[in-house]
Write an enzyme that holds these catalytic residues in place. Structure first.
Site, PDB file in Angstrom:
ATOM      1  N   ASP A  17      -3.605 -18.106   1.639  1.00 56.82           N
ATOM      2  CA  ASP A  17      -4.745 -18.670   1.095  1.00 56.82           C
ATOM      3  C   ASP A  17      -5.358 -19.838   1.816  1.00 56.82           C
ATOM      4  O   ASP A  17      -6.513 -19.994   2.194  1.00 56.82           O
ATOM      5  CB  ASP A  17      -4.583 -19.318  -0.388  1.00 56.82           C
ATOM      6  CG  ASP A  17      -3.199 -19.961  -0.513  1.00 56.82           C
ATOM      7  OD1 ASP A  17      -2.311 -19.682   0.684  1.00 56.82           O
ATOM      8  OD2 ASP A  17      -2.736 -20.397  -1.357  1.00 56.82           O
TER       9      ASP A  17
ATOM     10  N   ASP B 128      -5.488  -6.701   5.817  1.00 59.05           N
ATOM     11  CA  ASP B 128      -6.624  -5.843   5.379  1.00 59.05           C
ATOM     12  C   ASP B 128      -7.771  -6.785   4.824  1.00 59.05           C
ATOM     13  O   ASP B 128      -8.867  -6.832   5.451  1.00 59.05           O
ATOM     14  CB  ASP B 128      -6.214  -4.864   4.179  1.00 59.05           C
ATOM     15  CG  ASP B 128      -7.401  -3.816   3.800  1.00 59.05           C
ATOM     16  OD1 ASP B 128      -8.297  -3.806   4.740  1.00 59.05           O
ATOM     17  OD2 ASP B 128      -7.165  -3.189   2.705  1.00 59.05           O
TER      18      ASP B 128
ATOM     19  N   TYR C 148       1.052  -1.445  -0.060  1.00 63.42           N
ATOM     20  CA  TYR C 148       0.140   0.022   0.082  1.00 63.42           C
ATOM     21  C   TYR C 148       0.877   1.391   0.028  1.00 63.42           C
ATOM     22  O   TYR C 148       0.239   2.317  -0.394  1.00 63.42           O
ATOM     23  CB  TYR C 148      -0.874   0.022   1.357  1.00 63.42           C
ATOM     24  CG  TYR C 148      -2.182  -0.908   1.168  1.00 63.42           C
ATOM     25  CD1 TYR C 148      -2.221  -1.863   0.218  1.00 63.42           C
ATOM     26  CD2 TYR C 148      -2.928  -1.174   2.304  1.00 63.42           C
ATOM     27  CE1 TYR C 148      -3.315  -2.792   0.089  1.00 63.42           C
ATOM     28  CE2 TYR C 148      -3.813  -2.048   2.191  1.00 63.42           C
ATOM     29  CZ  TYR C 148      -3.942  -2.871   1.024  1.00 63.42           C
ATOM     30  OH  TYR C 148      -4.903  -3.929   1.074  1.00 63.42           O
TER      31      TYR C 148
ATOM     32  N   ASP D 150     -11.496  -8.074   7.380  1.00 61.45           N
ATOM     33  CA  ASP D 150     -12.742  -8.037   7.024  1.00 61.45           C
ATOM     34  C   ASP D 150     -13.374  -9.266   6.987  1.00 61.45           C
ATOM     35  O   ASP D 150     -14.524  -9.582   7.447  1.00 61.45           O
ATOM     36  CB  ASP D 150     -12.724  -7.515   5.685  1.00 61.45           C
ATOM     37  CG  ASP D 150     -13.281  -5.926   5.783  1.00 61.45           C
ATOM     38  OD1 ASP D 150     -12.647  -5.419   6.961  1.00 61.45           O
ATOM     39  OD2 ASP D 150     -13.479  -5.287   4.998  1.00 61.45           O
TER      40      ASP D 150
ATOM     41  N   LYS E 133       3.005 -15.438   2.174  1.00 56.23           N
ATOM     42  CA  LYS E 133       2.890 -16.077   0.960  1.00 56.23           C
ATOM     43  C   LYS E 133       4.225 -16.514   0.665  1.00 56.23           C
ATOM     44  O   LYS E 133       4.871 -16.201  -0.422  1.00 56.23           O
ATOM     45  CB  LYS E 133       2.034 -15.176  -0.175  1.00 56.23           C
ATOM     46  CG  LYS E 133       1.861 -15.929  -1.331  1.00 56.23           C
ATOM     47  CD  LYS E 133       0.690 -16.915  -1.462  1.00 56.23           C
ATOM     48  CE  LYS E 133       0.305 -17.555  -2.666  1.00 56.23           C
ATOM     49  NZ  LYS E 133      -0.602 -18.643  -2.588  1.00 56.23           N
TER      50      LYS E 133
END
Ligand code: NAD
Length: 357
Positions: free
Chosen positions: A223, A247, A145, A251, A190
Site C-alpha cells: 500500500d 500485476d 493466481y 499497470d 504485505k
C-alpha cells in the site's frame, strides 16, 4: 564490438496491432544484424485469436516447440472483440499464460523511464516525473493466481502459495539487474498480514545479503509502495514483488510514462530464452490503420538483444535510436497530442535509419 552472433528468433505477431508493431521491431533487428554483422533468422508462428481461428487452440503445439528451441521470442499482443465471448472455452490470453508456463518464465521485467520530450504526455506532473527510471521485477508463475481455487454457492477462496525456491530465483534476477543499475532494490510485500509475505521478506533478505552484498535492500508494504510510486517515482531503482502485487503496480507504473505504446517488457526464466513484448494489448480500435506506436515493441527487441543474446552494445544502439526519434518528435498519434503524427512504418523507418547511421 561483440563477436558475430547467429540467432533464431520466433516472432508471434498475434492479433490486432500485434503484427504491425512486431514487423517494425523485426526491421530494426535486421538493421542491427546488418550494422554489427550478426545473422538473425526470423520464424513466424501463430498465437492468440489468430491461432484459434486457424487451429482451434490459442497456443498450437507447433508454436510451443518452435519457441522452446529458439534463442528468443518476440511477441505482439493477443485478443480482440472477435474472441471475447466470456462463455468461450478457448480464449486468446490462454495462449500467453500457456506460453509463459511452457517456457517456465518466472520473472517479468518492466522498465519505466521517461524521455524528457514525453514528460507532458503523462497525467502526473512533470516535476514529479523527472528522473524516473524504474524496473519492476514481478514474479510471474506463483502466488494467488496459480493457487487452488474453491467455490461454493455462498463462498469462494483462492490459495496464495510461495516456495522458497520460487522467491529465491526471482530475487536473483532482480539482484543481477540491480548490479547493472543503481544497486538498489525495494522489495514489496504485505508482511504485516500475509504469511507468504513474511516468507518473501526473509528469503529476499537471505539471497541478497549472501549473493548480492553490494545491493542495498529496502522492504516496503504494497500500500505504501502504491503511494510512493505516484508521490516520488524517481526514488525507485528496482522494485521486486510477487505476482498479484506486481500485476497491479506495473499497470500503475505504466501510467507514469503517458502512453502504453512506449513501454517494453521481458519475461525470463533460468536460461537465456525469454519472451519480449510491449505492455499494451492488441488495440482493436486502431488495428489495421497503420498508426500504432511501435516504440514499445522496438524497445522490447532491445531487451531481447541484451537478455537473450548478450548484445548490450546493440541493445543500447536501439535505445539511443528510439530516444533520438522521440527527441525529434517523430510521434505516432497516441503521443502527438493533436500535433503532426507519423505512421507506424515511419516511426520504424526513423529508428532503422538511425541504427544504420
Ligand atoms: P490495449 O492496450 O489494447 O488498448 C488500450 C488503449 O491504448 C486503446 O485506446 C489503444 O488504441 C491504445 N494503445 C495500445 N497500444 C497502443 C499503441 N502501440 N499505439 C497507440 N495506441 C495504443 O488494451 P485494451 O483495449 O484493454 O485491450 C484490447 C485487447 O487486447 C483485449 O482483447 C485484451 O484482452 C488484449 N490485451 C492483450 C494483452 C497482451 O497481449 N499482452 C495485454 C492487454 C490487453
Amino acid at each position: 564490438m561483440s563477436a558475430r552472433k547467429k540467432a533464431r528468433i520466433v516472432v508471434l505477431g498475434g492479433d490486432g496491432i500485434g503484427p504491425e508493431v512486431t514487423a517494425e521491431a523485426v526491421r530494426v533487428l535486421e538493421a542491427i544484424a546488418t550494422r554489427y554483422g550478426h545473422e538473425f533468422a526470423f520464424e513466424s508462428h501463430l498465437i492468440g485469436g489468430a491461432a484459434i481461428d486457424a487451429t482451434g487452440s490459442a497456443l498450437p503445439s507447433q508454436t510451443i516447440s518452435a519457441c522452446g528451441t529458439a534463442d528468443a521470442v518476440l511477441l505482439g499482443a493477443v485478443g480482440g472483440p472477435k474472441w471475447s465471448d466470456p462463455n468461450a472455452t478457448v480464449r486468446p490470453e490462454q495462449g500467453l499464460l500457456a506460453l509463459r508456463k511452457a517456457l517456465n518464465l518466472f520473472a517479468n521485467l518492466r522498465p519505466v523511464s521517461l524521455h524528457p520530450a514525453l514528460l507532458d504526455a503523462s497525467p502526473i506532473k512533470a516535476d514529479i516525473l523527472r528522473g524516473t527510471d524504474i524496473v519492476v521485477v514481478r514474479e510471474l508463475t506463483g502466488g494467488i493466481y496459480f493457487g487452488e481455487k474453491h467455490r461454493t454457492e455462498d463462498s469462494a477462496s483462492d490459495l496464495c502459495t510461495y516456495t522458497v525456491n520460487e522467491i529465491q530465483r526471482v530475487t536473483r534476477v532482480a539482484g543481477k539487474l540491480a548490479q547493472g543499475r543503481r544497486r538498489s532494490i525495494v522489495s514489496i510485500d504485505k508482511a504485516n498480514v500475509l504469511e507468504t509475505s513474511r516468507l518473501w521478506r526473509s528469503t529476499v533478505e537471505q539471497v541478497l545479503s549472501s549473493e548480492f552484498p553490494d545491493v542495498k535492500l529496502e522492504h516496503m508494504l504494497v500500500d505504501a509502495a502504491a503511494m510512493h510510486l505516484i508521490r516520488k517515482p524517481s526514488s525507485f531503482d528496482v522494485m521486486l514483488t510477487e505476482n498479484m502485487f506486481g500485476d497491479i503496480l506495473t499497470d500503475e507504473a505504466s501510467m507514469l510514462a503517458g502512453s502504453l505504446g512506449m513501454l517494453p517488457s521481458a519475461s525470463l526464466g533460468a536460461a537465456t530464452l525469454g519472451v519480449y513484448e510491449p505492455i499494451h494489448g492488441s488495440a482493436p480500435d486502431i488495428a489495421g490503420k497503420g498508426i500504432a506506436n511501435p516504440y514499445g515493441t522496438i524497445l522490447s527487441a532491445a531487451m531481447l538483444l541484451e537478455h537473450s543474446l548478450g548484445l548490450s552494445e546493440e541493445a543500447e544502439a536501439i535505445e539511443k535510436a528510439v530516444a533520438e526519434c522521440v527527441s525529434k518528435r517523430v510521434f505516432t498519434a497516441d503521443i502527438a497530442a493533436g500535433g503532426a503524427a507519423v505512421t507506424t512504418k515511419q516511426a520504424g523507418d526513423c529508428v532503422v535509419n538511425r541504427v544504420l547511421q
